[in-house]
Write a protein that holds these residues in place. Structure first.
Motif, PDB file in Angstrom:
ATOM      1  N   ILE A 202      49.631 148.793  -8.674  1.00  0.00           N
ATOM      2  CA  ILE A 202      49.509 147.572  -7.853  1.00  0.00           C
ATOM      3  C   ILE A 202      48.063 147.093  -7.817  1.00  0.00           C
ATOM      4  O   ILE A 202      47.793 145.884  -7.912  1.00  0.00           O
ATOM      5  CB  ILE A 202      50.024 147.848  -6.427  1.00  0.00           C
ATOM      6  CG1 ILE A 202      51.531 148.137  -6.454  1.00  0.00           C
ATOM      7  CG2 ILE A 202      49.736 146.668  -5.504  1.00  0.00           C
ATOM      8  CD1 ILE A 202      52.089 148.605  -5.127  1.00  0.00           C
ATOM      9  N   PHE A 203      47.126 148.016  -7.698  1.00  0.00           N
ATOM     10  CA  PHE A 203      45.703 147.652  -7.696  1.00  0.00           C
ATOM     11  C   PHE A 203      45.324 147.012  -9.028  1.00  0.00           C
ATOM     12  O   PHE A 203      44.583 146.020  -9.075  1.00  0.00           O
ATOM     13  CB  PHE A 203      44.857 148.897  -7.433  1.00  0.00           C
ATOM     14  CG  PHE A 203      43.387 148.647  -7.355  1.00  0.00           C
ATOM     15  CD1 PHE A 203      42.877 147.461  -6.847  1.00  0.00           C
ATOM     16  CD2 PHE A 203      42.479 149.609  -7.807  1.00  0.00           C
ATOM     17  CE1 PHE A 203      41.508 147.235  -6.776  1.00  0.00           C
ATOM     18  CE2 PHE A 203      41.118 149.388  -7.739  1.00  0.00           C
ATOM     19  CZ  PHE A 203      40.632 148.198  -7.237  1.00  0.00           C
ATOM     20  N   THR A 272      51.244 155.887   3.397  1.00  0.00           N
ATOM     21  CA  THR A 272      52.187 155.306   4.350  1.00  0.00           C
ATOM     22  C   THR A 272      51.507 154.250   5.212  1.00  0.00           C
ATOM     23  O   THR A 272      52.055 153.165   5.456  1.00  0.00           O
ATOM     24  CB  THR A 272      52.789 156.409   5.241  1.00  0.00           C
ATOM     25  OG1 THR A 272      53.426 157.395   4.420  1.00  0.00           O
ATOM     26  CG2 THR A 272      53.798 155.825   6.213  1.00  0.00           C
ATOM     27  N   TYR A 273      50.301 154.562   5.667  1.00  0.00           N
ATOM     28  CA  TYR A 273      49.576 153.602   6.515  1.00  0.00           C
ATOM     29  C   TYR A 273      49.302 152.303   5.754  1.00  0.00           C
ATOM     30  O   TYR A 273      49.566 151.198   6.260  1.00  0.00           O
ATOM     31  CB  TYR A 273      48.262 154.214   6.995  1.00  0.00           C
ATOM     32  CG  TYR A 273      47.382 153.227   7.733  1.00  0.00           C
ATOM     33  CD1 TYR A 273      47.620 152.921   9.069  1.00  0.00           C
ATOM     34  CD2 TYR A 273      46.339 152.574   7.076  1.00  0.00           C
ATOM     35  CE1 TYR A 273      46.833 151.996   9.744  1.00  0.00           C
ATOM     36  CE2 TYR A 273      45.546 151.652   7.740  1.00  0.00           C
ATOM     37  CZ  TYR A 273      45.806 151.365   9.070  1.00  0.00           C
ATOM     38  OH  TYR A 273      45.028 150.449   9.734  1.00  0.00           O
ATOM     39  N   PHE A 274      48.777 152.432   4.533  1.00  0.00           N
ATOM     40  CA  PHE A 274      48.458 151.231   3.763  1.00  0.00           C
ATOM     41  C   PHE A 274      49.717 150.426   3.441  1.00  0.00           C
ATOM     42  O   PHE A 274      49.680 149.191   3.406  1.00  0.00           O
ATOM     43  CB  PHE A 274      47.723 151.609   2.478  1.00  0.00           C
ATOM     44  CG  PHE A 274      46.306 152.037   2.706  1.00  0.00           C
ATOM     45  CD1 PHE A 274      45.444 151.266   3.462  1.00  0.00           C
ATOM     46  CD2 PHE A 274      45.814 153.219   2.158  1.00  0.00           C
ATOM     47  CE1 PHE A 274      44.127 151.645   3.675  1.00  0.00           C
ATOM     48  CE2 PHE A 274      44.509 153.612   2.365  1.00  0.00           C
ATOM     49  CZ  PHE A 274      43.663 152.828   3.127  1.00  0.00           C
ATOM     50  N   ALA A 275      50.839 151.113   3.195  1.00  0.00           N
ATOM     51  CA  ALA A 275      52.094 150.397   2.916  1.00  0.00           C
ATOM     52  C   ALA A 275      52.567 149.632   4.149  1.00  0.00           C
ATOM     53  O   ALA A 275      53.054 148.498   4.039  1.00  0.00           O
ATOM     54  CB  ALA A 275      53.159 151.389   2.451  1.00  0.00           C
ATOM     55  N   LEU A 276      52.418 150.230   5.314  1.00  0.00           N
ATOM     56  CA  LEU A 276      52.877 149.590   6.548  1.00  0.00           C
ATOM     57  C   LEU A 276      52.064 148.343   6.889  1.00  0.00           C
ATOM     58  O   LEU A 276      52.588 147.401   7.493  1.00  0.00           O
ATOM     59  CB  LEU A 276      52.824 150.583   7.717  1.00  0.00           C
ATOM     60  CG  LEU A 276      53.856 151.729   7.667  1.00  0.00           C
ATOM     61  CD1 LEU A 276      53.625 152.710   8.813  1.00  0.00           C
ATOM     62  CD2 LEU A 276      55.279 151.169   7.730  1.00  0.00           C
ATOM     63  N   GLY A 282      45.781 150.152  -1.361  1.00  0.00           N
ATOM     64  CA  GLY A 282      44.660 150.738  -0.620  1.00  0.00           C
ATOM     65  C   GLY A 282      44.148 152.034  -1.201  1.00  0.00           C
ATOM     66  O   GLY A 282      42.933 152.218  -1.365  1.00  0.00           O
ATOM     67  N   ILE A 283      45.054 152.983  -1.522  1.00  0.00           N
ATOM     68  CA  ILE A 283      44.591 154.267  -2.062  1.00  0.00           C
ATOM     69  C   ILE A 283      43.859 154.051  -3.376  1.00  0.00           C
ATOM     70  O   ILE A 283      42.803 154.638  -3.619  1.00  0.00           O
ATOM     71  CB  ILE A 283      45.778 155.233  -2.264  1.00  0.00           C
ATOM     72  CG1 ILE A 283      46.504 155.489  -0.956  1.00  0.00           C
ATOM     73  CG2 ILE A 283      45.294 156.552  -2.846  1.00  0.00           C
ATOM     74  CD1 ILE A 283      47.681 156.436  -1.087  1.00  0.00           C
ATOM     75  N   GLY A 284      44.420 153.193  -4.235  1.00  0.00           N
ATOM     76  CA  GLY A 284      43.769 152.915  -5.507  1.00  0.00           C
ATOM     77  C   GLY A 284      42.386 152.322  -5.329  1.00  0.00           C
ATOM     78  O   GLY A 284      41.455 152.661  -6.059  1.00  0.00           O
TER      79      GLY A 284
END
Length: 687
Positions: A202-203, A272-276, A282-284
């Motif tokens: 996605i990033f 999970t936090y970034f998906a919500l 975000g992780i990328g």
């Protein structure tokens, strides 16, 4: 199974060997910069003006004016409308004297340019051209190395992370002992790795779809992350369906979740936090921030490699031999071990790396001296805690790099006093509070000569270290300090391994050099095998620590606290609590990045001196690494001494303190140190 020089396993061919070549390339690229600097100086000494000879001089385009009078006459005859300068100045008449002066100056400049060109052409001898070709090749090599740093880091992280997954070497609260442990751990690892893969994809897509143009280098970097996480997902999926035969049947669900690696837990939380919040990349993005400090993370890999090579040497055993004649009680020997370990800790970058490298030796030596399991485990966990404030610790260098308010000299200068304090606190706790043995040292007349004799085998090691340091000092003009240590230490350890096997060959009476070569190769191979799994476990944990830092940053938790306190004392209380908690849940380097962006500014605004704040931070982090529920240094200790020893210690009886000595003793020592470091200096500058 005994392996010859080329009889590596498939994992060694596809993991350890490439990782070794990557680490060696980092050392070579960084050393080539020093070589290039010396080549430039040497070229200037041999050929004056060599800096001008590095490129072929361009022939001047001007033509030398032979007849000044004719040129002046031609200029005066030119119509004013043809002269743009005259039109601009509104002048219709030319001064012959000024025209002559301008032409004479132009002619002189042109003659000088041609003379300089001819002079440089004469100096470009075949010797200069040959030297220049080598020097420019080294310069291109350096440029390539700097450009390739980010790619080398991604490849190293992914390669080693896959290795750690295949060898079940990730850092977790407990080892996988049952089939349920294994299933739960590998299932969640697969989910987390798929989450990492999805975030990277996605990033990558969002970067391609943005208004800014993505360079070919950035696109290649995105592709490396995607391919790496795809391989990591496949590796965990493969392990999930290839259940080892040595696992026990059944299992406890609550204990099974403790076998989940820490990086997996961090990934599931942050993902999970970034998906919500609708920020799936975000992780990328936060993993991509590792690239901004690629040289630092590569240095972490080098320090791990140094630690694993140290583990292959006899140095730790020989150092213990110096103290063995005194027949010290276990508590005193534990103090000596922790104090002596502070120096190599500073040179291996961080406490966790040293625990991995020398923890097994320290534990076995303390046990051989009669130390209780709990005492030996406590000392092993603390062996890397005191040296993080000493030169040339990489963690302090990173702090100074990220914070302009402090310098390495200031931090290391005050770090010596912090080391003295923490050493005194640990000694006090171990010898007084913790003492369970009689102090019956051997007579000095007997022990001192034996200790001196035990120093003799260490002399060659000292000479090898001094020889390498002096070689760099006089051949490359590189001093041993916190900036050069990452590239000097691997060379020093390789030299020590070479010495050990040469001396072993000579003592064995073997005439053939083949034995020595195989022995050296086997030691480096073994060290690299350990390094790949450890780098994968540590750097992946570090990267996800940065991601957890992103969660804390984006959730605006820190904004719930005042951005400045009226009292430095109140601010320090909050700082201590926050920093210890961060040390409990995050890796040191990731925590430093987060603290720099959030907590540090609050501390400065509240009147806490920057140097004081970072000294508190380092001690608080070490306390966090020794504090449950995570207690990273205890987890690493468990990893190197074995699950069986930890379980045997937990089954020992005694008082509450004796049954939990391995946890309580380090907490008391580092807790007292933190209180003193945090609050005593405030009395002198905060009022």
């Amino acid at each position: 199974m005994t392996q010859g020089r080329f009889s590596r396993s498939r994992l060694e061919w596809f993991s350890s060997l490439p990782a070794c070549l990557l680490l060696l390339s980092v050392v070579i690229f960084s050393t080539s910069s020093d070589i290039h600097n010396q080549m430039l100086r040497g070229g200037e000494q041999m050929w004056s003006g060599y800096y001008k000879l590095r490129m072929d001089p361009a022939k001047p385009e001007c033509s030398v004016i032979q007849d000044i009078d004719a040129a002046v006459a031609e200029e005066l005859a030119m119509a004013p409308s043809d002269d743009p300068m005259a039109a601009l100045l509104g002048s219709h008449e030319k001064d012959p004297a000024e025209v002559r002066l301008a032409i004479e100056r132009s002619a002189a400049d042109c003659r000088a340019a041609h003379a300089n060109y001819e002079d440089l052409q004469d100096k470009l001898t075949p010797g200069v051209r040959a030297y220049r070709a080598v020097e420019l090749f080294v310069a291109d090599l350096i440029a390539f190395g700097l450009a390739a740093q980010r790619y080398a880091l991604v490849i190293l992280v992914m390669l080693c992370a896959v290795t750690a997954t295949l060898t079940r070497h990730h850092i977790a609260m407990r080892a996988m002992e049952t089939r349920l442990d294994y299933t739960v751990s590998l299932t969640l690892q697969t989910v987390a790795n798929a989450m990492l893969l999805g975030s990277s994809v996605i990033f990558r897509q969002s970067s391609l779809g943005s208004s800014t143009t993505v360079s070919a280098e950035e696109l290649l970097l995105h592709n490396f992350w995607v391919i790496g996480f795809a391989c990591l997902t496949l590796a965990s999926l493969y392990r999930l369906f290839r259940v080892p035969d040595d696992l026990e049947s059944g299992g406890n669900p609550n204990q099974a979740f403790l076998a989940v690696p820490l990086y997996t837990v961090m990934c599931l939380i942050s993902g999970t936090y970034f998906a919500l919040i609708g920020h799936s990349s975000g992780i990328g993005i936060y993993l991509g921030k590792m690239m901004e400090l690629a040289d630092m993370f590569l240095n972490v890999g080098l320090y791990v490699w140094v630690g694993m090579m140290l583990k292959q040497t006899r140095l730790a055993t020989l150092v213990f031999n110096v103290f063995r004649p005194w027949r010290m009680p276990p508590e005193m020997l534990a103090v000596v071990a922790v104090l002596v370990a502070a120096i190599p800790t500073a040179y291996t970058g961080a406490s966790g790396i040293f625990v991995i490298a020398a923890g097994a030796v320290i534990y076995s030596e303390l046990r051989a001296a009669g130390a209780r399991r709990h005492l030996a485990l406590a000392a092993t966990a603390m062996s890397g805690s005191l040296g993080v404030v000493l030169r040339p610790c990489l963690l302090v260098v990173v702090i100074a790099y990220l914070n302009r308010e402090v310098t390495t000299d200031e931090l290391f200068g005050w770090g010596i006093w912090v080391f003295v304090l923490t050493a005194a606190m640990f000694s006090l706790v171990a010898i007084t509070v913790n003492r369970q043995s009689k102090f019956d040292l051997a007579p000095s007349a007997e022990a001192f000569p034996a200790s001196i004799m035990a120093l003799r085998p260490l002399i060659p090691y000292v000479l090898v270290i001094v020889a390498v340091v002096l070689l760099y000092r006089f051949a490359l003009d590189v001093r041993m300090d916190e900036f050069s240590a990452p590239r000097l230490l691997p060379v020093i350890m390789l030299a020590i391994l070479l010495y050990e096997h040469i001396s072993l060959k000579n003592r064995g009476g073997r005439a053939s050099g083949e034995f020595n070569h195989q022995g050296l190769e086997r030691s480096v191979r073994s060290a690299t095998n350990d390094t790949t799994a450890e780098i994968g476990a540590l750097l992946l944990l570090l990267g996800l620590s940065v991601s957890i830092g992103g969660v804390i940053e984006r959730s605006h938790i820190m904004e719930a606290f005042p951005q400045a306190f009226d009292s430095a004392w109140s601010a320090m209380v909050l700082m201590v609590i926050i920093l210890v908690i961060l040390g409990m849940i995050m890796d040191a380097f990731g925590a430093v990045i987060l603290v720099t962006a959030t907590v540090a500014t609050i501390a400065y605004s509240s009147g806490i001196h920057p140097i004081h704040f970072w000294m508190v931070t380092l001690v608080a982090f070490e306390l966090g690494y020794l504090s449950p529920p995570v207690a990273l240094n205890h987890l690493l200790t468990r990893q190197v001494v074995g699950e069986a020893e930890v379980l045997a210690a937990q089954q020992e009886g005694g008082t509450f303190y004796q049954r939990h000595e391995r946890i309580i003793m380090p907490l008391i020592a580092m807790g007292l140190s933190l209180l003193l470091v945090a609050f005593v200096p405030l009395m002198f500058y905060a009022g």
